[in-house]
Enzyme design. Sequence first.
Site, PDB file in Angstrom:
ATOM      1  CB  ALA A  12      -0.946  -0.021   1.200  1.00  0.00           C
ATOM      2  CG  LEU A  13       3.844   3.996  -2.743  1.00  0.00           C
ATOM      3  CD1 LEU A  13       4.634   4.488  -1.533  1.00  0.00           C
ATOM      4  CD2 LEU A  13       4.828   3.647  -3.885  1.00  0.00           C
TER       5      LEU A  13
ATOM      6  CD  GLU B 141      -1.157   8.413   1.068  1.00  0.00           C
ATOM      7  OE1 GLU B 141      -1.369   9.645   0.970  1.00  0.00           O
ATOM      8  OE2 GLU B 141      -0.521   7.897   1.998  1.00  0.00           O
TER       9      GLU B 141
ATOM     10  N   GLY C  37      -0.068   9.090  -6.347  1.00  0.00           N
ATOM     11  CA  GLY C  37       0.093   7.942  -7.248  1.00  0.00           C
ATOM     12  C   GLY C  37       1.478   8.016  -7.866  1.00  0.00           C
TER      13      GLY C  37
ATOM     14  CB  THR D  99      -3.210  -5.311  -6.277  1.00  0.00           C
ATOM     15  OG1 THR D  99      -3.383  -4.322  -7.288  1.00  0.00           O
ATOM     16  CG2 THR D  99      -3.387  -6.701  -6.869  1.00  0.00           C
TER      17      THR D  99
ATOM     18  CG  ASP E 212      14.099  -0.062  -9.252  1.00  0.00           C
ATOM     19  OD1 ASP E 212      13.412   0.711  -9.955  1.00  0.00           O
ATOM     20  OD2 ASP E 212      15.140   0.287  -8.654  1.00  0.00           O
TER      21      ASP E 212
ATOM     22  CD  GLU F 246       4.208  -3.534  -9.503  1.00  0.00           C
ATOM     23  OE1 GLU F 246       5.442  -3.610  -9.589  1.00  0.00           O
ATOM     24  OE2 GLU F 246       3.478  -4.466  -9.110  1.00  0.00           O
TER      25      GLU F 246
ATOM     26  CB  SER G   4       3.859   4.255 -20.293  1.00  0.00           C
ATOM     27  OG  SER G   4       3.361   2.933 -20.321  1.00  0.00           O
ATOM     28  CD  GLU G   5       2.124   8.590 -19.524  1.00  0.00           C
ATOM     29  OE1 GLU G   5       1.889   7.793 -18.592  1.00  0.00           O
ATOM     30  OE2 GLU G   5       1.488   8.573 -20.594  1.00  0.00           O
TER      31      GLU G   5
HETATM   32  C1  FAD Z   1      -6.005  -1.888 -10.843  1.00  0.00           C
HETATM   33  C2  FAD Z   1      -4.958  -1.101 -10.082  1.00  0.00           C
HETATM   34  C3  FAD Z   1      -4.181  -1.752  -9.149  1.00  0.00           C
HETATM   35  C4  FAD Z   1      -3.255  -1.029  -8.409  1.00  0.00           C
HETATM   36  N1  FAD Z   1      -2.537  -1.672  -7.420  1.00  0.00           N
HETATM   37  C5  FAD Z   1      -1.776  -0.928  -6.576  1.00  0.00           C
HETATM   38  C6  FAD Z   1      -1.171  -1.531  -5.424  1.00  0.00           C
HETATM   39  O1  FAD Z   1      -1.288  -2.741  -5.174  1.00  0.00           O
HETATM   40  N2  FAD Z   1      -0.477  -0.738  -4.567  1.00  0.00           N
HETATM   41  C7  FAD Z   1      -0.311   0.591  -4.787  1.00  0.00           C
HETATM   42  O2  FAD Z   1       0.342   1.235  -3.980  1.00  0.00           O
HETATM   43  N3  FAD Z   1      -0.842   1.186  -5.884  1.00  0.00           N
HETATM   44  C8  FAD Z   1      -1.593   0.475  -6.763  1.00  0.00           C
HETATM   45  N4  FAD Z   1      -2.183   1.064  -7.863  1.00  0.00           N
HETATM   46  C9  FAD Z   1      -1.986   2.488  -8.080  1.00  0.00           C
HETATM   47  C10 FAD Z   1      -1.132   2.794  -9.314  1.00  0.00           C
HETATM   48  O3  FAD Z   1       0.201   2.473  -9.059  1.00  0.00           O
HETATM   49  C11 FAD Z   1      -1.361   4.255  -9.678  1.00  0.00           C
HETATM   50  O4  FAD Z   1      -2.663   4.358 -10.214  1.00  0.00           O
HETATM   51  C12 FAD Z   1      -0.331   4.768 -10.656  1.00  0.00           C
HETATM   52  O5  FAD Z   1       0.932   4.843 -10.069  1.00  0.00           O
HETATM   53  C13 FAD Z   1      -0.699   6.135 -11.220  1.00  0.00           C
HETATM   54  O6  FAD Z   1      -1.036   7.030 -10.203  1.00  0.00           O
HETATM   55  P1  FAD Z   1      -2.395   7.869 -10.310  1.00  0.00           P
HETATM   56  O7  FAD Z   1      -3.479   6.932 -10.643  1.00  0.00           O
HETATM   57  O8  FAD Z   1      -2.524   8.695  -9.089  1.00  0.00           O
HETATM   58  O9  FAD Z   1      -2.210   8.805 -11.574  1.00  0.00           O
HETATM   59  P2  FAD Z   1      -1.505  10.274 -11.590  1.00  0.00           P
HETATM   60  O10 FAD Z   1      -0.232  10.226 -10.815  1.00  0.00           O
HETATM   61  O11 FAD Z   1      -2.544  11.241 -11.172  1.00  0.00           O
HETATM   62  O12 FAD Z   1      -1.199  10.418 -13.118  1.00  0.00           O
HETATM   63  C14 FAD Z   1      -2.193  10.802 -14.074  1.00  0.00           C
HETATM   64  C15 FAD Z   1      -1.512  10.906 -15.437  1.00  0.00           C
HETATM   65  O13 FAD Z   1      -0.486  11.906 -15.395  1.00  0.00           O
HETATM   66  C16 FAD Z   1       0.760  11.339 -15.758  1.00  0.00           C
HETATM   67  N5  FAD Z   1       1.806  11.950 -14.955  1.00  0.00           N
HETATM   68  C17 FAD Z   1       1.822  12.111 -13.606  1.00  0.00           C
HETATM   69  N6  FAD Z   1       2.956  12.707 -13.218  1.00  0.00           N
HETATM   70  C18 FAD Z   1       3.676  12.906 -14.344  1.00  0.00           C
HETATM   71  C19 FAD Z   1       4.962  13.474 -14.608  1.00  0.00           C
HETATM   72  N7  FAD Z   1       5.736  13.922 -13.615  1.00  0.00           N
HETATM   73  N8  FAD Z   1       5.371  13.522 -15.893  1.00  0.00           N
HETATM   74  C20 FAD Z   1       4.597  13.049 -16.896  1.00  0.00           C
HETATM   75  N9  FAD Z   1       3.391  12.491 -16.706  1.00  0.00           N
HETATM   76  C21 FAD Z   1       2.936  12.431 -15.447  1.00  0.00           C
HETATM   77  C22 FAD Z   1       0.611   9.856 -15.474  1.00  0.00           C
HETATM   78  O14 FAD Z   1       1.532   9.090 -16.241  1.00  0.00           O
HETATM   79  C23 FAD Z   1      -0.832   9.622 -15.868  1.00  0.00           C
HETATM   80  O15 FAD Z   1      -0.912   9.468 -17.255  1.00  0.00           O
HETATM   81  C24 FAD Z   1      -3.075   0.355  -8.640  1.00  0.00           C
HETATM   82  C25 FAD Z   1      -3.847   0.991  -9.619  1.00  0.00           C
HETATM   83  C26 FAD Z   1      -4.804   0.288 -10.322  1.00  0.00           C
HETATM   84  C27 FAD Z   1      -5.654   1.020 -11.311  1.00  0.00           C
END
Ligand code: FAD
Length: 383
Positions: free
Chosen positions: A124-125, A127, A131, A160, A242, A365, A368-369
């Site tokens: 759980a990272l 929030e 993200g 997850t 990683d 995890e 792609s960005e």
């Molecule tokens: C089905 C599912 C399972 C998951 N499981 C886990 C889990 O087990 N544990 C956990 O901790 N998390 C989990 N996650 C969370 C997941 O890791 C995050 O959704 C992900 O890291 C993106 O964060 P966000 O959704 O807040 O998007 P945001 O950070 O709000 O990003 C929105 C968009 O902006 C882009 N963006 C953001 N910052 C930048 C930047 N600096 N430069 C360029 N583009 C940028 C992103 O690439 C994305 O396209 C899960 C998510 C889903 C949907």
Amino acid sequence: MNFTPTEDQLAVQKTAREFAQQEVLPKAAEIDREHRHPAELVKRMAELGFLGMAIPESYGGAGLDHVSYAIAMEEISRACASTGVIMSVNNSLVCDPIYRFGTDAQKQEWLTPLASGKLLGCFALSEPEAGSDAAAQKTTAERDPSGDGWVINGTKNWITNGPVADVCVLFTMNDKAAGHKGITAFILPMDTKGVRCGPPDDKLGIRGSKSSQIYLDDVRLPAGLVLGEVGGGFKVAMSTLDGGRIGIAAQAIGIARAALEDALAYAQQRRTMGKAIVQHQAIAFKLADMATEIDAARLLCLRAAYLKDAKQPYGREAAMAKLFASDVANRAAREAIQIFGGNGYVTEYPVERHFRDAKITEIYEGTSEIQRLVIAGYLAKGG
Ligand SMILES: Cc1cc2nc3c(=O)[nH]c(=O)nc-3n(C[C@H](O)[C@H](O)[C@H](O)COP(=O)(O)OP(=O)(O)OC[C@H]3O[C@@H](n4cnc5c(N)ncnc54)[C@H](O)[C@@H]3O)c2cc1C
């Protein structure tokens, strides 16, 4: 890097492939349709040693390497991407950090049952407002005034395995002023008072993987459950991701392979204009491109796994593997639908599921960005 698999790696592939084809694949459509956590398959993965593959046997694991782990992840995800991610989280995001950062007592108490599959873990990272910006943690950990432990409050998002997990590797902010150096990781037993999961997320794909919010309301944890150092949580999280990216790259390759193998079989039997559609060059070339990209993605993934096994830096390589493999999975699934024509668009055939399952590999995890940011960061440092 050695291109010849070891006997152990070949044995893992055989076992994983048989399990995936005989036990997982027949249930994949139903798991997806019913949004069902496949508890019986998780139990079987525990019996096969797939839930703590690279953890030493002395701590309940299978004592294998990360190349074997990537091989098994691909086979299982080829059959069912939901089952694949359950396995990936337990191996990469839970067992691995407890093995690398845990004390011996923590390993005895938590790693051994997690790696042997007696317990299931989550990580759980993320929030609602942290993200991609993982350092912006709002979940607080404060010293417990009534003892030497901690009091934790906050909300975690999209976790997850959350609703089915016994143990959580949890990240908190204990010193906001210190920025990412104020983040501390904990081992959180999910039955601790004050821990509650929200309803399972209603998702586009990987519908058999249960994820939810986790609410933490005055959760009291003893100091002995801090994982790593106080203030060292960001390092725990980033180094764990990683390794996690190797697992998600392998999951993506499995999904891409499912798309290719299903599309090839269909193209060999579907006939238009007097011949099987595989004999139309437009279709054959799509299949050729899919096969080539899958092999390239697998080589990137195995390189990262090999470097992790060799205890060499592999962050850049893991990011490249995940970035490329997730792109390949999405392209392969889209092309598979095109090859199936109208049949690709309906749930009677499996390729629409591959299309829905593929998308998440570009998001979790690290999107792609974010992978591109990681790779560019290495380039800027001359790596
Ligand atoms: C089905 C599912 C399972 C998951 N499981 C886990 C889990 O087990 N544990 C956990 O901790 N998390 C989990 N996650 C969370 C997941 O890791 C995050 O959704 C992900 O890291 C993106 O964060 P966000 O959704 O807040 O998007 P945001 O950070 O709000 O990003 C929105 C968009 O902006 C882009 N963006 C953001 N910052 C930048 C930047 N600096 N430069 C360029 N583009 C940028 C992103 O690439 C994305 O396209 C899960 C998510 C889903 C949907």
